[in-house]
Design a protein around this motif. Structure first.
Motif: not given
Length: 508
Positions: A317-318, A375-377, A382-385
């Motif tokens: 995720v990171y 998992y999707f959310f 993370e991407c938006v942030s």
């Protein structure tokens, strides 16, 4: 050389840079667009190496890419698991400990002062890269090989790791600040390179962190943090630097330079158009209180109502977030780098506050009610942030470089970064206090959503101070080149660092 000659020389160099970029673009105009897209980064790096210095570019890659990008990302994941699984402390206490990591970054003016006025064997930068590598490498090795290390001793060792990063950072930042003044046309390009290297390094660090934690355990995995400092030691021997010819090691000369540097810093920071944006940057960072450790404990706890992510997935995720950071760099570099500082920071801060609401949706499990898997959310959040954070951060850094007067670039830029680090420390400790007051612990996450809501509201409250940011373009000259050569007669505002924005006129 007088000021007019220096300015003429700078303008001539900037015109040469523009002509070089245009020639490079023309040379590839007839090629396939896909080939052009692939070769564009190469041409960009080649242009920067030609106009600056290849070893300087190597320094940016090693410090921002390997030491900060990789180590910072790897340290974040492995360190969180170390405190949770090895030391077994509460999330609010972890935020207190992590706040200490910022102390070496708050001391950046001291490191900057050392690099500016305390050369070693005639070199201002090389010895400090070597010192940074030794401190970071030894600290990482100790915490990795020592079993049953008390929490206090672990904090000291991990602060040592952070100190190695901070000293290396301030040393390369001094080189960047100097080049930003000497070749102001490439100031944004240098920051874009820093951001890109940091994001790529973070991508690698995050991608491998969960795997190493799973295979080696959190404590042994920390031992890999000794490798990036070793590369900084090598950089200290390779980076190009002109050796000082004068004997600046004599005590009187050194003390005189220290006094001059402190006087010039105070003289600069007192100007309203310097302290106002500095105040905004501190407040915007401090008011965005950190709730990260509470969220980390929640989404990795198999006994809570959270998603119970595995170690490997947390790293993935990171890592995806690091890719999003690169997208943020590209968006800023391609579309936003010429937007006035006040405008870009206003909208970036607004998005920063609004995007934080995704965390509340996740903690309250609203994503499941909307049919969006965890998992999707979490990847979406993370991407938006990361994109918003990168777009918000880069203009702050560029504005900081524009406020550095020639002669004390390293020291003053370090002072500005010290203010930012103080903001991060305030954010960590304030967030830890909020988590403690709301009784968020290793097993109780009932009020975690409320802590996140408070954080988001404070982010939006920062918009009330946007007037402190100068409404000028990144290409405007904020500090005149001859400011520190002026006499001290008259008040600071009359000298005003000649901060009335003016455009550098291209040579005809």
């Amino acid at each position: 050389m007088d000021f007019d000659s220096q300015e003429q020389q700078s303008l001539t160099k900037e015109t040469t840079i523009t002509n070089h970029e245009e020639a490079a673009a023309t040379a590839f105009d007839d090629r396939n667009p896909i080939i052009l897209l692939i070769l564009q980064p190469y041409q960009w790096i080649k242009m920067l190496s030609h106009q600056l210095n290849p070893t300087f570019i190597l320094g940016v890659v090693l410090v921002y890419g390997f030491s900060q990008g990789f180590s910072g990302a790897y340290f974040r994941v492995v360190g969180d698991y170390y405190w949770k699984e090895v030391q077994r402390v509460q999330p609010s206490v972890v935020q207190l400990y992590i706040g200490f990591y910022y102390i070496p970054w708050i001391m950046k003016p001291l490191w900057g002062l050392l690099t500016d006025v305390f050369p070693v064997l005639g070199y201002r930068r090389r010895p400090y890269f070597i010192a940074a590598g030794v401190i970071g490498g030894v600290s990482a090795s100790v915490v990795a090989v020592t079993g049953g290390l008390p929490a206090s001793a672990a904090v000291v060792c991990l602060v040592g790791v952070a100190a190695g990063m901070a000293i290396g950072d301030v040393t390369i930042d001094a080189c960047i600040a100097k080049n930003s003044v000497d070749v102001s046309a490439l100031a944004s390009d240098m920051q874009s390179l820093c951001g890109f290297c940091s994001s790529v390094g973070a991508l690698i660090g995050y991608s491998t962190s969960g795997l190493f934690v799973h295979q080696l355990g959190p404590q042994m995995a920390l031992g890999l943090l000794a490798i990036p400092p070793a590369s900084m030691i090598i950089l200290g021997f390779l980076i190009y630097e002109v050796k000082a010819t004068s004997d600046v090691t004599q005590k009187k000369q050194v003390l005189g330079k220290v006094g001059d540097a402190i006087h010039n810093m105070l003289k600069t920071i007192k100007c309203p158009q310097v302290w106002k944006p500095s105040t905004y940057m501190y407040v915007s960072l401090a008011l965005s209180i950190s709730t990260h450790e509470g969220q980390f404990y929640w989404y990795t706890d198999p006994k809570s109502n959270g998603p119970a992510f595995t170690q490997e997935f947390v790293g993935v995720v990171y890592a995806i977030g690091a890719l999003a950071s690169i997208v943020g760099v590209l968006i800023y570099h391609k579309l936003l780098k010429d937007v006035p500082f006040r405008n870009i920071l206003f909208f970036a801060q607004l998005l920063y506050g609004l995007s934080g609401m995704l965390d509340i949706m996740f903690v309250l499990r609203w994503n499941l009610k909307l049919g969006l898997p965890d998992y999707f959310f979490v990847v979406l959040e993370e991407c938006v942030s990361r994109i918003v954070t990168r777009i918000r951060w880069m203009p702050m850094i560029i504005l900081s470089t524009k406020l550095c007067p020639p002669g004390i670039e390293g020291t003053f830029f370090a002072l500005l970064m010290c203010i930012d680090s103080l903001g991060f420390l305030s954010s960590k400790w304030a967030g830890g206090a909020v988590l403690h007051l709301l009784n968020v612990s290793r097993t109780n996450f009932r009020n975690l959503w409320l802590a996140i809501l408070i954080r988001n509201l404070l982010r939006l409250a920062t918009l009330s101070l946007i007037f402190l940011v100068p409404n000028v373009d990144p290409s405007d000259v904020l500090v005149s080149r001859d400011f520190l050569n002026k006499t001290s007669k008259g008040n600071i505002e009359e000298e005003a660092l000649q901060l009335v924005p003016r455009k550098e006129e291209p040579e005809v």
